[in-house]
Write a protein that holds these residues in place. Sequence first.
Motif, PDB file in Angstrom:
ATOM      1  N   GLU A 110       0.864  -1.173   0.000  1.00  0.00           N
ATOM      2  CA  GLU A 110       0.000   0.000   0.000  1.00  0.00           C
ATOM      3  C   GLU A 110       0.904   1.228   0.000  1.00  0.00           C
ATOM      4  OE1 GLU A 110      -3.625   1.980   2.592  1.00  0.00           O
ATOM      5  OE2 GLU A 110      -3.101  -0.126   2.915  1.00  0.00           O
ATOM      6  N   GLY A 111       0.938   1.915  -1.122  1.00  0.00           N
ATOM      7  CA  GLY A 111       1.799   3.088  -1.252  1.00  0.00           C
ATOM      8  C   GLY A 111       1.326   4.229  -0.373  1.00  0.00           C
ATOM      9  N   LYS A 112       2.289   4.908   0.261  1.00  0.00           N
ATOM     10  CA  LYS A 112       1.922   6.038   1.105  1.00  0.00           C
ATOM     11  C   LYS A 112       2.226   7.378   0.430  1.00  0.00           C
ATOM     12  CE  LYS A 112       5.957   6.736   4.113  1.00  0.00           C
ATOM     13  NZ  LYS A 112       6.413   6.691   5.506  1.00  0.00           N
ATOM     14  N   ASN A 113       2.859   7.316  -0.749  1.00  0.00           N
ATOM     15  CA  ASN A 113       3.133   8.518  -1.517  1.00  0.00           C
ATOM     16  C   ASN A 113       3.069   8.131  -2.997  1.00  0.00           C
ATOM     17  OD1 ASN A 113       5.624   7.190  -2.012  1.00  0.00           O
ATOM     18  ND2 ASN A 113       6.595   8.234  -0.291  1.00  0.00           N
ATOM     19  N   LEU A 114       3.346   9.072  -3.890  1.00  0.00           N
ATOM     20  CA  LEU A 114       3.225   8.794  -5.314  1.00  0.00           C
ATOM     21  C   LEU A 114       4.145   7.650  -5.753  1.00  0.00           C
ATOM     22  CD1 LEU A 114       1.968   9.455  -8.028  1.00  0.00           C
ATOM     23  CD2 LEU A 114       3.766  11.158  -8.379  1.00  0.00           C
ATOM     24  N   LYS A 115       5.408   7.669  -5.298  1.00  0.00           N
ATOM     25  CA  LYS A 115       6.345   6.600  -5.667  1.00  0.00           C
ATOM     26  C   LYS A 115       5.830   5.243  -5.192  1.00  0.00           C
ATOM     27  CE  LYS A 115      11.168   5.121  -5.269  1.00  0.00           C
ATOM     28  NZ  LYS A 115      12.502   5.412  -4.727  1.00  0.00           N
ATOM     29  N   GLY A 116       5.314   5.191  -3.973  1.00  0.00           N
ATOM     30  CA  GLY A 116       4.787   3.944  -3.437  1.00  0.00           C
ATOM     31  C   GLY A 116       3.549   3.468  -4.181  1.00  0.00           C
ATOM     32  N   LYS A 117       2.664   4.388  -4.523  1.00  0.00           N
ATOM     33  CA  LYS A 117       1.446   4.000  -5.244  1.00  0.00           C
ATOM     34  C   LYS A 117       1.769   3.469  -6.635  1.00  0.00           C
ATOM     35  CE  LYS A 117      -1.477   6.961  -2.532  1.00  0.00           C
ATOM     36  NZ  LYS A 117      -2.247   8.153  -2.399  1.00  0.00           N
ATOM     37  N   VAL A 118       2.693   4.116  -7.328  1.00  0.00           N
ATOM     38  CA  VAL A 118       3.079   3.650  -8.661  1.00  0.00           C
ATOM     39  C   VAL A 118       3.805   2.311  -8.561  1.00  0.00           C
ATOM     40  CG1 VAL A 118       4.557   4.146 -10.656  1.00  0.00           C
ATOM     41  CG2 VAL A 118       3.119   5.947  -9.695  1.00  0.00           C
ATOM     42  N   THR A 119       4.745   2.198  -7.619  1.00  0.00           N
ATOM     43  CA  THR A 119       5.486   0.946  -7.449  1.00  0.00           C
ATOM     44  C   THR A 119       4.546  -0.195  -7.064  1.00  0.00           C
ATOM     45  OG1 THR A 119       7.451   2.190  -6.784  1.00  0.00           O
ATOM     46  CG2 THR A 119       7.420  -0.151  -6.244  1.00  0.00           C
ATOM     47  N   GLY A 120       3.621   0.062  -6.162  1.00  0.00           N
ATOM     48  CA  GLY A 120       2.653  -0.954  -5.753  1.00  0.00           C
ATOM     49  C   GLY A 120       1.775  -1.398  -6.907  1.00  0.00           C
ATOM     50  N   LEU A 121       1.349  -0.456  -7.738  1.00  0.00           N
ATOM     51  CA  LEU A 121       0.531  -0.782  -8.901  1.00  0.00           C
ATOM     52  C   LEU A 121       1.317  -1.666  -9.872  1.00  0.00           C
ATOM     53  CD1 LEU A 121      -2.117  -0.307 -10.461  1.00  0.00           C
ATOM     54  CD2 LEU A 121      -1.013   1.654 -11.528  1.00  0.00           C
ATOM     55  N   LEU A 122       2.587  -1.314 -10.109  1.00  0.00           N
ATOM     56  CA  LEU A 122       3.429  -2.112 -11.007  1.00  0.00           C
ATOM     57  C   LEU A 122       3.672  -3.513 -10.452  1.00  0.00           C
ATOM     58  CD1 LEU A 122       6.010   0.572 -12.145  1.00  0.00           C
ATOM     59  CD2 LEU A 122       4.208  -0.479 -13.525  1.00  0.00           C
ATOM     60  N   LEU A 123       3.949  -3.611  -9.134  1.00  0.00           N
ATOM     61  CA  LEU A 123       4.179  -4.928  -8.533  1.00  0.00           C
ATOM     62  C   LEU A 123       2.931  -5.799  -8.584  1.00  0.00           C
ATOM     63  CD1 LEU A 123       6.345  -4.112  -5.387  1.00  0.00           C
ATOM     64  CD2 LEU A 123       7.066  -5.303  -7.463  1.00  0.00           C
ATOM     65  N   GLY A 124       1.778  -5.181  -8.477  1.00  0.00           N
ATOM     66  CA  GLY A 124       0.524  -5.930  -8.504  1.00  0.00           C
ATOM     67  C   GLY A 124       0.116  -6.391  -9.883  1.00  0.00           C
ATOM     68  N   SER A 125       0.785  -5.874 -10.914  1.00  0.00           N
ATOM     69  CA  SER A 125       0.424  -6.256 -12.278  1.00  0.00           C
ATOM     70  C   SER A 125       1.643  -6.836 -12.997  1.00  0.00           C
ATOM     71  CB  SER A 125      -0.161  -5.050 -13.026  1.00  0.00           C
ATOM     72  OG  SER A 125       0.761  -3.962 -13.013  1.00  0.00           O
ATOM     73  N   VAL A 126       2.302  -6.044 -13.790  1.00  0.00           N
ATOM     74  CA  VAL A 126       3.414  -6.536 -14.609  1.00  0.00           C
ATOM     75  C   VAL A 126       4.643  -6.914 -13.796  1.00  0.00           C
ATOM     76  CG1 VAL A 126       2.666  -5.315 -16.687  1.00  0.00           C
ATOM     77  CG2 VAL A 126       4.228  -4.188 -15.105  1.00  0.00           C
ATOM     78  N   GLY A 127       4.797  -6.379 -12.592  1.00  0.00           N
ATOM     79  CA  GLY A 127       5.981  -6.644 -11.784  1.00  0.00           C
ATOM     80  C   GLY A 127       5.882  -7.849 -10.872  1.00  0.00           C
ATOM     81  N   LYS A 128       4.738  -8.549 -10.878  1.00  0.00           N
ATOM     82  CA  LYS A 128       4.581  -9.704  -9.990  1.00  0.00           C
ATOM     83  C   LYS A 128       5.681 -10.736 -10.231  1.00  0.00           C
ATOM     84  CE  LYS A 128       1.650 -13.509  -8.607  1.00  0.00           C
ATOM     85  NZ  LYS A 128       0.386 -14.222  -8.747  1.00  0.00           N
ATOM     86  N   GLY A 129       6.079 -10.909 -11.479  1.00  0.00           N
ATOM     87  CA  GLY A 129       7.118 -11.871 -11.817  1.00  0.00           C
ATOM     88  C   GLY A 129       8.431 -11.592 -11.106  1.00  0.00           C
ATOM     89  N   VAL A 130       8.708 -10.325 -10.856  1.00  0.00           N
ATOM     90  CA  VAL A 130       9.932  -9.947 -10.140  1.00  0.00           C
ATOM     91  C   VAL A 130       9.892 -10.505  -8.718  1.00  0.00           C
ATOM     92  CG1 VAL A 130      11.242  -7.978  -9.228  1.00  0.00           C
ATOM     93  CG2 VAL A 130      10.290  -7.883 -11.538  1.00  0.00           C
ATOM     94  N   LEU A 131       8.748 -10.385  -8.056  1.00  0.00           N
ATOM     95  CA  LEU A 131       8.614 -10.902  -6.691  1.00  0.00           C
ATOM     96  C   LEU A 131       8.622 -12.429  -6.670  1.00  0.00           C
ATOM     97  CD1 LEU A 131       6.007  -8.502  -5.058  1.00  0.00           C
ATOM     98  CD2 LEU A 131       8.485  -8.502  -4.808  1.00  0.00           C
ATOM     99  N   VAL A 132       7.983 -13.049  -7.649  1.00  0.00           N
ATOM    100  CA  VAL A 132       7.975 -14.516  -7.729  1.00  0.00           C
ATOM    101  C   VAL A 132       9.404 -15.021  -7.896  1.00  0.00           C
ATOM    102  CG1 VAL A 132       7.246 -16.483  -9.150  1.00  0.00           C
ATOM    103  CG2 VAL A 132       5.599 -14.689  -8.561  1.00  0.00           C
ATOM    104  N   LYS A 133      10.165 -14.381  -8.777  1.00  0.00           N
ATOM    105  CA  LYS A 133      11.555 -14.785  -8.998  1.00  0.00           C
ATOM    106  C   LYS A 133      12.393 -14.552  -7.742  1.00  0.00           C
ATOM    107  CE  LYS A 133      15.514 -14.120 -12.004  1.00  0.00           C
ATOM    108  NZ  LYS A 133      16.095 -13.391 -13.124  1.00  0.00           N
ATOM    109  N   ALA A 134      12.172 -13.430  -7.056  1.00  0.00           N
ATOM    110  CA  ALA A 134      12.917 -13.137  -5.828  1.00  0.00           C
ATOM    111  C   ALA A 134      12.635 -14.194  -4.762  1.00  0.00           C
ATOM    112  CB  ALA A 134      12.576 -11.746  -5.312  1.00  0.00           C
ATOM    113  N   LEU A 135      11.378 -14.599  -4.601  1.00  0.00           N
ATOM    114  CA  LEU A 135      11.041 -15.635  -3.629  1.00  0.00           C
ATOM    115  C   LEU A 135      11.701 -16.955  -4.015  1.00  0.00           C
ATOM    116  CD1 LEU A 135       9.505 -16.658  -1.140  1.00  0.00           C
ATOM    117  CD2 LEU A 135       7.553 -17.099  -2.655  1.00  0.00           C
TER     118      LEU A 135
END
Length: 151
Positions: A110-135
């Motif tokens: 949950e982003g608390k500022n603009l950078k967080g909101k944009v990053t959270g949106l990206l992680l929840g969509s196209v960036g999910k693969g980055v987190l899956v790979k990291a895990l």
Amino acid sequence: MSTIRMHETTTLTPEQFVAGLTDFGPGRQKLFGNSSDADLKVHELGATHADVTEGGGGVWERLSYDWSDPTHVTMKTTDSNIWGGDSGHTYTLTRQPDGTTTLDAVVVREGKNLKGKVTGLLLGSVGKGVLVKALHNTVKAIEARQATINS
């Protein structure tokens, strides 16, 4: 707010995974690619809880770890430069009859500022693969460390 759900199967026991997850010593970045040793600060460490600031690449968060139930670990974000609200991580570990362990991870961003909101949106969509790979990389790194301990 983004909620990312991930799943892994590992040869580790829940206790072995939790031991890696809660190892806040030097070399943590070898297990967790997004956690720089230089940015790691342990504020408090107990037998089943910790208060730790970690991160890297310009993103940091202070997390309240609770592993009092070794099959259900929670990491609540208490402060961050971009995350707020209900942000955090939850790991549920289940032993399987074949000796493996299933790991279900949920990351809330949950982003608390603009950078967080944009990053959270990206992680929840196209960036999910980055987190899956990291895990996946984290699980493999803890498995490799455990193999070294066992040999």
